[in-house]
Scaffold this active site. Structure first.
Site, mmCIF file in Angstrom:
data_model
loop_
_atom_site.group_PDB
_atom_site.id
_atom_site.type_symbol
_atom_site.label_atom_id
_atom_site.label_comp_id
_atom_site.label_asym_id
_atom_site.label_seq_id
_atom_site.Cartn_x
_atom_site.Cartn_y
_atom_site.Cartn_z
ATOM 1 N N LEU A 61 0.822 -1.223 0.000
ATOM 2 C CA LEU A 61 0.000 0.000 0.000
ATOM 3 C C LEU A 61 0.849 1.262 0.000
ATOM 4 O O LEU A 61 0.395 2.317 -0.438
ATOM 5 C CB LEU A 61 -0.919 0.025 1.233
ATOM 6 C CG LEU A 61 -2.204 -0.784 1.155
ATOM 7 C CD1 LEU A 61 -2.986 -0.615 2.453
ATOM 8 C CD2 LEU A 61 -3.063 -0.350 -0.031
ATOM 9 N N SER A 126 -10.347 -3.245 15.706
ATOM 10 C CA SER A 126 -10.098 -4.229 16.759
ATOM 11 C C SER A 126 -10.719 -3.763 18.062
ATOM 12 O O SER A 126 -10.814 -2.552 18.327
ATOM 13 C CB SER A 126 -8.592 -4.369 16.934
ATOM 14 O OG SER A 126 -8.291 -5.035 18.139
ATOM 15 N N TYR A 150 0.367 -0.260 18.217
ATOM 16 C CA TYR A 150 -0.507 -1.001 17.300
ATOM 17 C C TYR A 150 -1.958 -0.558 17.490
ATOM 18 O O TYR A 150 -2.661 -0.217 16.537
ATOM 19 C CB TYR A 150 -0.373 -2.517 17.547
ATOM 20 C CG TYR A 150 -1.593 -3.295 17.124
ATOM 21 C CD1 TYR A 150 -1.839 -3.548 15.778
ATOM 22 C CD2 TYR A 150 -2.531 -3.744 18.068
ATOM 23 C CE1 TYR A 150 -2.993 -4.233 15.391
ATOM 24 C CE2 TYR A 150 -3.668 -4.422 17.685
ATOM 25 C CZ TYR A 150 -3.897 -4.667 16.357
ATOM 26 O OH TYR A 150 -5.034 -5.320 15.974
ATOM 27 N N LYS A 154 -4.927 1.607 14.984
ATOM 28 C CA LYS A 154 -6.335 1.270 14.719
ATOM 29 C C LYS A 154 -7.233 2.450 15.101
ATOM 30 O O LYS A 154 -8.142 2.827 14.367
ATOM 31 C CB LYS A 154 -6.751 0.023 15.508
ATOM 32 C CG LYS A 154 -6.053 -1.264 15.075
ATOM 33 C CD LYS A 154 -6.515 -1.724 13.706
ATOM 34 C CE LYS A 154 -5.860 -3.021 13.258
ATOM 35 N NZ LYS A 154 -6.052 -3.297 11.820
ATOM 36 N N ASP A 296 -2.042 -6.476 29.371
ATOM 37 C CA ASP A 296 -3.227 -7.328 29.261
ATOM 38 C C ASP A 296 -4.334 -6.831 30.199
ATOM 39 O O ASP A 296 -4.058 -6.383 31.308
ATOM 40 C CB ASP A 296 -2.901 -8.781 29.644
ATOM 41 C CG ASP A 296 -2.381 -9.579 28.462
ATOM 42 O OD1 ASP A 296 -2.314 -9.009 27.347
ATOM 43 O OD2 ASP A 296 -2.044 -10.767 28.644
HETATM 44 C C1 UD1 Z 1 -4.102 -9.401 21.360
HETATM 45 C C2 UD1 Z 1 -3.685 -7.979 21.399
HETATM 46 C C3 UD1 Z 1 -4.761 -7.147 20.747
HETATM 47 C C4 UD1 Z 1 -4.959 -7.605 19.324
HETATM 48 C C5 UD1 Z 1 -5.295 -9.081 19.301
HETATM 49 C C6 UD1 Z 1 -5.250 -9.573 17.881
HETATM 50 C C7 UD1 Z 1 -2.242 -7.761 23.381
HETATM 51 C C8 UD1 Z 1 -2.087 -7.139 24.723
HETATM 52 N N1 UD1 Z 1 -3.415 -7.553 22.756
HETATM 53 O O1 UD1 Z 1 -5.309 -9.549 22.117
HETATM 54 O O2 UD1 Z 1 -4.386 -5.794 20.767
HETATM 55 O O3 UD1 Z 1 -5.997 -6.873 18.729
HETATM 56 O O4 UD1 Z 1 -4.321 -9.814 20.032
HETATM 57 O O5 UD1 Z 1 -5.514 -10.920 17.827
HETATM 58 O O6 UD1 Z 1 -1.344 -8.409 22.874
HETATM 59 N N2 UD1 Z 1 -2.329 -15.735 26.826
HETATM 60 C C9 UD1 Z 1 -1.591 -16.606 27.619
HETATM 61 N N3 UD1 Z 1 -0.468 -17.176 27.078
HETATM 62 C C10 UD1 Z 1 -0.051 -16.936 25.795
HETATM 63 C C11 UD1 Z 1 -0.818 -16.056 24.994
HETATM 64 C C12 UD1 Z 1 -1.951 -15.458 25.541
HETATM 65 O O7 UD1 Z 1 -1.925 -16.843 28.774
HETATM 66 O O8 UD1 Z 1 0.964 -17.487 25.369
HETATM 67 C C13 UD1 Z 1 -3.562 -15.125 27.379
HETATM 68 C C14 UD1 Z 1 -3.536 -13.606 27.469
HETATM 69 O O9 UD1 Z 1 -3.019 -13.185 28.694
HETATM 70 C C15 UD1 Z 1 -5.035 -13.292 27.291
HETATM 71 C C16 UD1 Z 1 -5.555 -14.397 26.380
HETATM 72 O O10 UD1 Z 1 -4.621 -15.465 26.516
HETATM 73 O O11 UD1 Z 1 -5.698 -13.377 28.537
HETATM 74 C C17 UD1 Z 1 -5.652 -13.999 24.926
HETATM 75 O O12 UD1 Z 1 -4.406 -13.463 24.488
HETATM 76 P P1 UD1 Z 1 -4.116 -13.134 22.945
HETATM 77 O O13 UD1 Z 1 -4.511 -14.284 22.095
HETATM 78 O O14 UD1 Z 1 -2.702 -12.646 22.834
HETATM 79 O O15 UD1 Z 1 -5.142 -11.961 22.612
HETATM 80 P P2 UD1 Z 1 -5.341 -10.525 23.327
HETATM 81 O O16 UD1 Z 1 -4.235 -10.220 24.237
HETATM 82 O O17 UD1 Z 1 -6.724 -10.500 23.880
#
Ligand code: UD1
Length: 341
Positions: A61, A126, A150, A154, A296
Protein backbone atom coordinates in the site's frame (compact mmCIF):
# COMPACT_ATOMS: atom_id res chain seq x y z
CA UNK A 1 -23.32 -7.78 -12.84
CA UNK A 2 -21.57 -8.93 -9.71
CA UNK A 3 -19.95 -6.43 -7.38
CA UNK A 4 -16.18 -6.09 -7.56
CA UNK A 5 -14.43 -5.92 -4.18
CA UNK A 6 -10.78 -5.07 -3.56
CA UNK A 7 -9.45 -6.88 -0.50
CA UNK A 8 -6.20 -5.45 0.91
CA UNK A 9 -4.30 -7.98 3.00
CA UNK A 10 -6.48 -10.68 1.46
CA UNK A 11 -3.82 -13.41 1.69
CA UNK A 12 -3.64 -13.20 5.48
CA UNK A 13 -5.51 -15.13 8.14
CA UNK A 14 -8.80 -13.21 8.32
CA UNK A 15 -8.42 -11.92 4.75
CA UNK A 16 -8.22 -15.36 3.13
CA UNK A 17 -11.28 -16.62 5.03
CA UNK A 18 -13.19 -13.51 3.96
CA UNK A 19 -12.14 -13.89 0.31
CA UNK A 20 -13.49 -17.44 0.39
CA UNK A 21 -16.90 -16.31 1.67
CA UNK A 22 -17.03 -13.43 -0.82
CA UNK A 23 -16.35 -15.78 -3.74
CA UNK A 24 -18.98 -18.21 -2.52
CA UNK A 25 -21.49 -15.38 -2.29
CA UNK A 26 -20.80 -14.45 -5.93
CA UNK A 27 -18.61 -11.34 -5.53
CA UNK A 28 -15.77 -10.64 -7.95
CA UNK A 29 -12.63 -10.40 -5.81
CA UNK A 30 -9.23 -8.78 -6.35
CA UNK A 31 -6.60 -9.14 -3.64
CA UNK A 32 -3.73 -6.74 -2.95
CA UNK A 33 -1.14 -7.99 -0.47
CA UNK A 34 2.60 -7.38 0.08
CA UNK A 35 2.98 -10.95 1.46
CA UNK A 36 4.92 -9.55 4.42
CA UNK A 37 3.10 -11.84 6.88
CA UNK A 38 1.15 -14.10 4.50
CA UNK A 39 1.66 -16.20 1.40
CA UNK A 40 -0.05 -16.72 -1.91
CA UNK A 41 -0.64 -20.39 -1.12
CA UNK A 42 -3.65 -19.36 1.02
CA UNK A 43 -5.33 -17.92 -2.08
CA UNK A 44 -4.41 -20.91 -4.21
CA UNK A 45 -6.23 -23.07 -1.67
CA UNK A 46 -9.21 -20.69 -1.53
CA UNK A 47 -9.53 -21.05 -5.30
CA UNK A 48 -9.43 -24.84 -5.06
CA UNK A 49 -12.03 -24.85 -2.28
CA UNK A 50 -14.44 -22.57 -4.13
CA UNK A 51 -13.60 -23.51 -7.72
CA UNK A 52 -13.57 -19.76 -8.42
CA UNK A 53 -10.84 -17.32 -9.38
CA UNK A 54 -9.20 -14.56 -7.39
CA UNK A 55 -7.03 -11.96 -9.06
CA UNK A 56 -3.92 -11.43 -6.96
CA UNK A 57 -1.47 -8.48 -7.03
CA UNK A 58 1.66 -8.39 -4.90
CA UNK A 59 1.55 -4.71 -4.05
CA UNK A 60 2.48 -2.73 -0.95
CA UNK A 61 0.00 0.00 0.00
CA UNK A 62 2.96 2.33 0.52
CA UNK A 63 3.61 2.03 -3.23
CA UNK A 64 0.92 4.57 -4.07
CA UNK A 65 1.66 4.53 -7.81
CA UNK A 66 1.02 0.79 -7.96
CA UNK A 67 -2.23 1.15 -5.98
CA UNK A 68 -3.29 3.97 -8.30
CA UNK A 69 -2.54 1.86 -11.37
CA UNK A 70 -4.62 -1.00 -9.95
CA UNK A 71 -7.59 1.38 -9.55
CA UNK A 72 -7.02 2.77 -13.09
CA UNK A 73 -7.33 -0.75 -14.47
CA UNK A 74 -10.36 -1.85 -12.42
CA UNK A 75 -13.72 -0.58 -11.35
CA UNK A 76 -14.02 -1.44 -7.66
CA UNK A 77 -17.40 -1.01 -5.96
CA UNK A 78 -15.92 -1.30 -2.49
CA UNK A 79 -12.77 -2.09 -0.50
CA UNK A 80 -12.25 -4.33 2.52
CA UNK A 81 -9.08 -3.11 4.18
CA UNK A 82 -7.17 -5.72 6.23
CA UNK A 83 -3.58 -4.86 5.29
CA UNK A 84 -1.49 -3.81 8.26
CA UNK A 85 1.07 -4.79 10.85
CA UNK A 86 -0.51 -6.36 13.93
CA UNK A 87 1.99 -7.51 16.55
CA UNK A 88 1.50 -5.59 19.80
CA UNK A 89 4.98 -6.24 21.26
CA UNK A 90 6.75 -5.39 18.02
CA UNK A 91 4.76 -2.14 17.76
CA UNK A 92 6.25 -1.02 21.09
CA UNK A 93 9.79 -1.65 19.75
CA UNK A 94 9.33 -0.10 16.30
CA UNK A 95 6.44 2.37 16.60
CA UNK A 96 7.36 4.52 13.61
CA UNK A 97 7.22 1.52 11.31
CA UNK A 98 3.72 0.78 12.62
CA UNK A 99 2.52 4.34 12.22
CA UNK A 100 4.06 4.66 8.75
CA UNK A 101 2.86 1.32 7.46
CA UNK A 102 -0.66 1.27 8.92
CA UNK A 103 -1.59 4.94 8.85
CA UNK A 104 0.25 6.21 5.76
CA UNK A 105 -0.78 3.05 3.90
CA UNK A 106 -4.43 3.77 4.75
CA UNK A 107 -4.16 7.44 3.78
CA UNK A 108 -2.78 6.47 0.36
CA UNK A 109 -5.55 3.92 -0.09
CA UNK A 110 -8.27 6.46 0.79
CA UNK A 111 -6.73 9.09 -1.51
CA UNK A 112 -6.61 6.69 -4.42
CA UNK A 113 -10.17 5.51 -3.72
CA UNK A 114 -11.42 9.09 -3.76
CA UNK A 115 -9.61 9.87 -7.00
CA UNK A 116 -11.42 6.90 -8.56
CA UNK A 117 -14.87 7.64 -7.09
CA UNK A 118 -14.87 4.60 -4.85
CA UNK A 119 -16.30 5.69 -1.47
CA UNK A 120 -17.16 2.42 0.29
CA UNK A 121 -14.73 0.87 2.73
CA UNK A 122 -14.96 -1.80 5.42
CA UNK A 123 -12.07 -1.46 7.86
CA UNK A 124 -10.46 -4.16 9.95
CA UNK A 125 -10.47 -2.55 13.39
CA UNK A 126 -10.10 -4.23 16.76
CA UNK A 127 -11.56 -4.40 20.25
CA UNK A 128 -8.16 -3.04 21.23
CA UNK A 129 -9.67 0.45 20.62
CA UNK A 130 -11.57 0.07 23.92
CA UNK A 131 -8.27 0.02 25.86
CA UNK A 132 -8.92 -1.24 29.39
CA UNK A 133 -12.75 -1.29 29.50
CA UNK A 134 -14.37 -0.15 32.77
CA UNK A 135 -17.06 -2.85 32.52
CA UNK A 136 -18.14 -5.73 30.28
CA UNK A 137 -19.91 -6.43 27.96
CA UNK A 138 -18.53 -3.67 25.75
CA UNK A 139 -20.84 -1.64 23.52
CA UNK A 140 -19.77 0.55 20.60
CA UNK A 141 -20.55 3.62 22.73
CA UNK A 142 -17.73 2.87 25.22
CA UNK A 143 -14.89 5.42 25.43
CA UNK A 144 -11.96 4.71 23.13
CA UNK A 145 -8.28 4.57 24.06
CA UNK A 146 -5.16 2.65 23.23
CA UNK A 147 -2.45 1.04 25.30
CA UNK A 148 0.21 0.49 22.63
CA UNK A 149 1.26 1.82 19.18
CA UNK A 150 -0.51 -1.00 17.30
CA UNK A 151 -3.79 -0.16 19.06
CA UNK A 152 -3.19 3.53 18.41
CA UNK A 153 -2.88 2.91 14.66
CA UNK A 154 -6.34 1.27 14.72
CA UNK A 155 -7.74 4.12 16.78
CA UNK A 156 -6.21 6.86 14.59
CA UNK A 157 -7.46 5.20 11.41
CA UNK A 158 -10.96 5.04 12.90
CA UNK A 159 -10.76 8.77 13.76
CA UNK A 160 -9.46 9.58 10.29
CA UNK A 161 -12.37 7.75 8.70
CA UNK A 162 -14.83 9.57 10.97
CA UNK A 163 -13.40 12.92 9.85
CA UNK A 164 -13.49 11.84 6.24
CA UNK A 165 -17.20 10.94 6.42
CA UNK A 166 -17.98 14.28 8.05
CA UNK A 167 -16.09 16.13 5.32
CA UNK A 168 -17.76 14.39 2.39
CA UNK A 169 -21.04 12.53 2.58
CA UNK A 170 -20.25 10.29 -0.34
CA UNK A 171 -18.10 8.15 1.99
CA UNK A 172 -19.35 5.11 3.90
CA UNK A 173 -16.81 3.65 6.33
CA UNK A 174 -17.75 0.56 8.31
CA UNK A 175 -15.42 -0.08 11.26
CA UNK A 176 -15.50 -3.71 12.30
CA UNK A 177 -14.08 -4.13 15.79
CA UNK A 178 -12.97 -7.73 16.09
CA UNK A 179 -12.73 -9.47 19.41
CA UNK A 180 -10.40 -12.56 19.42
CA UNK A 181 -10.48 -14.45 16.11
CA UNK A 182 -9.48 -18.12 16.30
CA UNK A 183 -10.36 -21.31 14.40
CA UNK A 184 -9.96 -22.10 10.73
CA UNK A 185 -12.03 -23.08 7.72
CA UNK A 186 -13.69 -26.43 8.43
CA UNK A 187 -11.86 -28.03 5.47
CA UNK A 188 -8.59 -27.60 7.38
CA UNK A 189 -7.06 -26.14 4.19
CA UNK A 190 -6.67 -22.55 5.31
CA UNK A 191 -5.89 -21.20 8.78
CA UNK A 192 -3.60 -19.02 10.86
CA UNK A 193 0.09 -19.31 10.01
CA UNK A 194 2.06 -17.08 12.39
CA UNK A 195 5.70 -16.19 11.76
CA UNK A 196 8.02 -17.34 14.54
CA UNK A 197 6.81 -17.72 18.11
CA UNK A 198 3.06 -17.05 18.24
CA UNK A 199 1.96 -14.07 20.36
CA UNK A 200 -1.67 -15.12 20.51
CA UNK A 201 -3.19 -17.84 22.64
CA UNK A 202 -4.71 -20.31 20.19
CA UNK A 203 -1.78 -20.67 17.77
CA UNK A 204 0.52 -21.14 20.76
CA UNK A 205 -1.75 -23.82 22.27
CA UNK A 206 -1.90 -25.61 18.90
CA UNK A 207 1.89 -25.65 18.58
CA UNK A 208 2.12 -27.21 22.05
CA UNK A 209 -0.56 -29.79 21.17
CA UNK A 210 1.32 -30.82 18.02
CA UNK A 211 4.61 -31.09 19.92
CA UNK A 212 6.47 -28.09 18.48
CA UNK A 213 6.59 -26.27 21.83
CA UNK A 214 6.87 -27.67 25.31
CA UNK A 215 4.26 -25.86 27.36
CA UNK A 216 1.91 -22.92 27.30
CA UNK A 217 2.80 -20.02 29.56
CA UNK A 218 -0.43 -18.80 31.12
CA UNK A 219 0.04 -15.07 31.71
CA UNK A 220 -1.30 -14.67 35.25
CA UNK A 221 -3.90 -16.48 37.35
CA UNK A 222 -4.61 -13.70 39.80
CA UNK A 223 -7.04 -11.63 37.77
CA UNK A 224 -10.48 -10.91 39.15
CA UNK A 225 -12.14 -13.44 36.81
CA UNK A 226 -13.90 -16.80 37.18
CA UNK A 227 -10.64 -18.78 37.55
CA UNK A 228 -8.10 -15.97 37.79
CA UNK A 229 -6.95 -16.19 34.16
CA UNK A 230 -7.78 -13.64 31.44
CA UNK A 231 -11.22 -13.78 29.84
CA UNK A 232 -11.76 -13.01 26.14
CA UNK A 233 -14.48 -13.17 23.52
CA UNK A 234 -13.12 -15.76 21.08
CA UNK A 235 -14.85 -15.70 17.71
CA UNK A 236 -14.63 -18.26 14.91
CA UNK A 237 -12.79 -16.76 11.93
CA UNK A 238 -15.52 -18.02 9.56
CA UNK A 239 -18.16 -16.13 11.57
CA UNK A 240 -15.90 -13.09 11.40
CA UNK A 241 -15.55 -13.49 7.61
CA UNK A 242 -19.35 -13.69 7.33
CA UNK A 243 -19.52 -10.44 9.32
CA UNK A 244 -17.65 -8.73 6.46
CA UNK A 245 -20.13 -10.11 3.98
CA UNK A 246 -22.98 -8.78 6.12
CA UNK A 247 -21.27 -5.37 6.26
CA UNK A 248 -20.91 -5.25 2.46
CA UNK A 249 -24.51 -6.27 1.95
CA UNK A 250 -25.71 -3.59 4.38
CA UNK A 251 -23.38 -0.85 3.06
CA UNK A 252 -26.01 0.83 0.85
CA UNK A 253 -28.15 1.43 3.96
CA UNK A 254 -25.33 2.75 6.14
CA UNK A 255 -24.64 6.46 6.36
CA UNK A 256 -21.20 7.87 7.16
CA UNK A 257 -18.89 6.15 9.57
CA UNK A 258 -20.29 3.31 11.72
CA UNK A 259 -18.52 0.98 14.16
CA UNK A 260 -19.72 -2.56 14.89
CA UNK A 261 -18.46 -5.09 17.42
CA UNK A 262 -17.86 -8.51 15.93
CA UNK A 263 -17.84 -10.90 18.86
CA UNK A 264 -20.00 -13.66 20.29
CA UNK A 265 -20.85 -11.99 23.59
CA UNK A 266 -19.37 -14.95 25.51
CA UNK A 267 -16.20 -14.79 27.57
CA UNK A 268 -13.88 -17.78 28.06
CA UNK A 269 -10.87 -17.92 30.36
CA UNK A 270 -7.42 -19.12 29.28
CA UNK A 271 -7.94 -22.34 31.27
CA UNK A 272 -11.33 -22.94 29.64
CA UNK A 273 -9.83 -22.55 26.18
CA UNK A 274 -7.00 -24.86 27.17
CA UNK A 275 -9.49 -27.53 28.27
CA UNK A 276 -11.56 -27.15 25.08
CA UNK A 277 -8.36 -27.48 23.00
CA UNK A 278 -7.34 -30.58 24.95
CA UNK A 279 -10.68 -32.20 24.17
CA UNK A 280 -10.55 -31.23 20.50
CA UNK A 281 -7.00 -32.49 19.96
CA UNK A 282 -7.02 -35.45 22.33
CA UNK A 283 -3.52 -34.25 23.35
CA UNK A 284 -2.07 -33.31 26.68
CA UNK A 285 -1.27 -29.59 26.66
CA UNK A 286 1.11 -28.83 29.52
CA UNK A 287 1.03 -25.33 30.97
CA UNK A 288 2.89 -23.17 33.49
CA UNK A 289 1.46 -20.22 35.32
CA UNK A 290 3.77 -17.22 34.83
CA UNK A 291 3.66 -13.45 35.45
CA UNK A 292 0.94 -11.31 33.91
CA UNK A 293 1.80 -9.97 30.44
CA UNK A 294 2.15 -6.17 30.59
CA UNK A 295 -0.79 -4.41 28.96
CA UNK A 296 -3.23 -7.33 29.26
CA UNK A 297 -6.70 -6.62 30.61
CA UNK A 298 -8.62 -9.00 32.89
CA UNK A 299 -11.80 -9.32 30.91
CA UNK A 300 -12.93 -8.30 27.46
CA UNK A 301 -16.10 -9.38 25.72
CA UNK A 302 -18.57 -7.82 23.35
CA UNK A 303 -22.13 -6.75 23.38
CA UNK A 304 -22.71 -7.82 19.76
CA UNK A 305 -26.35 -6.69 19.56
CA UNK A 306 -25.77 -3.70 17.25
CA UNK A 307 -24.32 -5.93 14.52
CA UNK A 308 -27.24 -8.27 15.01
CA UNK A 309 -29.87 -5.55 14.56
CA UNK A 310 -28.19 -3.46 11.90
CA UNK A 311 -26.04 -5.92 9.94
CA UNK A 312 -28.33 -8.88 10.48
CA UNK A 313 -25.27 -10.85 11.55
CA UNK A 314 -24.60 -13.04 14.53
CA UNK A 315 -21.81 -15.49 15.37
CA UNK A 316 -23.02 -19.09 15.11
CA UNK A 317 -20.00 -21.23 15.98
CA UNK A 318 -19.12 -22.14 19.56
CA UNK A 319 -15.84 -22.81 21.35
CA UNK A 320 -15.89 -26.54 20.43
CA UNK A 321 -16.08 -25.79 16.70
CA UNK A 322 -13.35 -23.15 17.10
CA UNK A 323 -11.00 -25.68 18.73
CA UNK A 324 -11.94 -28.58 16.41
CA UNK A 325 -11.26 -26.42 13.34
CA UNK A 326 -8.02 -24.96 14.73
CA UNK A 327 -6.81 -28.51 15.43
CA UNK A 328 -7.83 -29.81 11.99
CA UNK A 329 -5.80 -27.02 10.35
CA UNK A 330 -2.82 -27.51 12.69
CA UNK A 331 -2.71 -31.29 12.40
CA UNK A 332 -3.11 -31.28 8.61
CA UNK A 333 -0.55 -28.45 8.19
CA UNK A 334 1.98 -28.76 11.02
CA UNK A 335 4.25 -26.26 9.26
CA UNK A 336 1.45 -23.96 8.16
CA UNK A 337 1.65 -23.11 4.46
CA UNK A 338 5.35 -23.99 4.39
CA UNK A 339 6.38 -27.43 3.25
CA UNK A 340 9.46 -29.22 4.51
CA UNK A 341 10.95 -29.94 1.07
C1 UD1 B 1 -4.10 -9.40 21.36
C2 UD1 B 1 -3.69 -7.98 21.40
C3 UD1 B 1 -4.76 -7.15 20.75
C4 UD1 B 1 -4.96 -7.61 19.32
C5 UD1 B 1 -5.30 -9.08 19.30
C6 UD1 B 1 -5.25 -9.57 17.88
C7 UD1 B 1 -2.24 -7.76 23.38
C8 UD1 B 1 -2.09 -7.14 24.72
N1 UD1 B 1 -3.42 -7.55 22.76
O1 UD1 B 1 -5.31 -9.55 22.12
O2 UD1 B 1 -4.39 -5.79 20.77
O3 UD1 B 1 -6.00 -6.87 18.73
O4 UD1 B 1 -4.32 -9.81 20.03
O5 UD1 B 1 -5.51 -10.92 17.83
O6 UD1 B 1 -1.34 -8.41 22.87
N2 UD1 B 1 -2.33 -15.74 26.83
C9 UD1 B 1 -1.59 -16.61 27.62
N3 UD1 B 1 -0.47 -17.18 27.08
C10 UD1 B 1 -0.05 -16.94 25.80
C11 UD1 B 1 -0.82 -16.06 24.99
C12 UD1 B 1 -1.95 -15.46 25.54
O7 UD1 B 1 -1.93 -16.84 28.77
O8 UD1 B 1 0.96 -17.49 25.37
C13 UD1 B 1 -3.56 -15.12 27.38
C14 UD1 B 1 -3.54 -13.61 27.47
O9 UD1 B 1 -3.02 -13.18 28.69
C15 UD1 B 1 -5.03 -13.29 27.29
C16 UD1 B 1 -5.56 -14.40 26.38
O10 UD1 B 1 -4.62 -15.47 26.52
O11 UD1 B 1 -5.70 -13.38 28.54
C17 UD1 B 1 -5.65 -14.00 24.93
O12 UD1 B 1 -4.41 -13.46 24.49
P1 UD1 B 1 -4.12 -13.13 22.95
O13 UD1 B 1 -4.51 -14.28 22.09
O14 UD1 B 1 -2.70 -12.65 22.83
O15 UD1 B 1 -5.14 -11.96 22.61
P2 UD1 B 1 -5.34 -10.52 23.33
O16 UD1 B 1 -4.23 -10.22 24.24
O17 UD1 B 1 -6.72 -10.50 23.88
Amino acid sequence: MSQHVLVTGGAGYIGSHTVLELLQAGFEVTVLDNLDNSCEESLIRVQKLTDKEVTFHKIDLLDKDAVNKLFDENNFDSVIHFAGLKAVGESVDIPLRYYHNNITGTIYLLEVMKAHNCFNIVFSSSATVYGDPATVPITEAFPLSATNPYGRTKLFIEEMMRDLCISDERWTCVLLRYFNPIGAHESGWIGEDPNGIPNNLMPYIMQVAIGQREALNVFGNDYDTKDGTGVRDYIHVVDLALGHLAALNTLPNIEGCKPYNLGTGNGYSVLEVLEAARKASGKDIPHNIVERRPGDVAECFADPSLAQTELNWQAERGIEAMCDDSWRWQSQNPLGYKTDD
